[in-house]
Design a protein around this motif. Sequence first.
Motif: not given
Length: 501
Positions: A55-60, A152-155
């Motif tokens: 799903h990539g980094l951040l939030l899709d 609810l943490h992004v990498p």
Amino acid sequence: MKLFTLGDSISQGLMSLGVARTHLAYSTWIARALGVEVGDGFSSPAYRVPDYPAHGLLLDLEVVLRRLYLAFGSRIEGLEWAAFVTEINRVLDVAEDHYERGEGAGPYRGGSVPWFHNVSVYGYDVADAWLVTPALCEERIAAAPGAGDGFLHVPSASFYRTALRVLNPSRDPRLDGFSQLDWLAHHARGEGVESLLLWLGPNNAVGSAILLSIAATEDRPDRRPVSLSFDERTRAQWNLWMPDDFVAEYGELLDRIDTIMRRNEHPGWRVFVANVPHVTIAPIAAGVGDPRPGSPRYFPYYTYPPLAQGPRLVKAGAPHLTEMDARFIDATVDACNAQIAALIEERNARHRARRYHLVDISGSLDRLAYRRSGGEPTYEFPAYFKDGVAAPMDTRYYHVDRAGRRKAGGIVSLDGVHPSVIGQGLLAHEFLKVMKAAGVEGADPDRLPWPRIVASDTLYQDPIPLMEEVYEHEELAAAALAAHRHIFGGFQGRRGSIKDF
């Protein structure tokens, strides 16, 4: 080398707040139109771009909304809205595991890929082209707090993880000092670079529209941002460069590029420079109230789209810009774009040849703007759309009813800032028009594979009926946007604001 790209999130292919779909970015469509092979591994050397699994980094946001729709349909009642937060966390957990502890934390494809033709990185402002290096990224990743499976943490250190993946995919210690411009120099001195696509500068303005607040540079001759260190710029948290600050920085960028390209092994090299869009056109900042007289149209307030049904929420304290704020931002962007055009002409005069070519993306997006034009955009779409093959679309925020019919939007993705796949195709169309006029062999906007571009746009091909639910529940929309704003504000893992998104 036929094509090389320097840019930020748009050039990287960030869509719907997910990093990134570089294989669908405008430069990749340009490469295909030029007949250049595209791939994400070393076996495709003609135009190589990174991929971002898990799903990539951040939030899709598209992944989240499609999962919610599969679970609950087009209506989410009562306590089921708690699933919204749970689903966000599940998507983020996948990314955390992959990029903090899994395969994504190590060398790209086991170290088999030494570099990419597109070295764009989300969050870059102009000076990051020479300030950000793999060594800096590794240092910040190691020092980042909060690594682990948080809620609810992004990498952790997402910006630095992304930049490291792009700038030194093999994790070769010999490349730890390689910035974007160092890679350009490496290829120019090696096989040579025929066409450079350059699009930096939007992040020196767009944060003001994303965060709905202005943090302008100081406009001090003795303290221009370009003279400051990376850390000093980070702490300042500016999101709008004043024109004199901008021209000092952009002039430094072009000076450095000119020095590199003068040593270019390709004798016919050209640089195609895109300017800064009017960031208040982005649907993340929707106009509220009756439009003011005049053209272009301005509104009394600007706020996030689901909150823009009337001025009540704005007056009650929802984040917003005023009409005067929007006019000030646009006037600043106009001044910066005038400086870009002047800097290009100065360098062409030095070369006594047209080495640098302006791609007026700002003007193109002005002609695409829907609400600013009173619902009558003047942009001339490619012939593929004129033939009625694809339904009309516009720059309003993406909206789909419960029956799956698109009611608005289509050019901008779900984050309200970055282009959809079709929007990326339109950017490629604008670049190719200028490249064709400049005499680049094979450059022709009519060669863009529009059936493939449209088929790749899942928001267009498979609309998300859940959008109606978000629009109908102001409180839920406000809560969702608060989370969206939080991720936008801290997503880089290096700054407390979105100043250089």
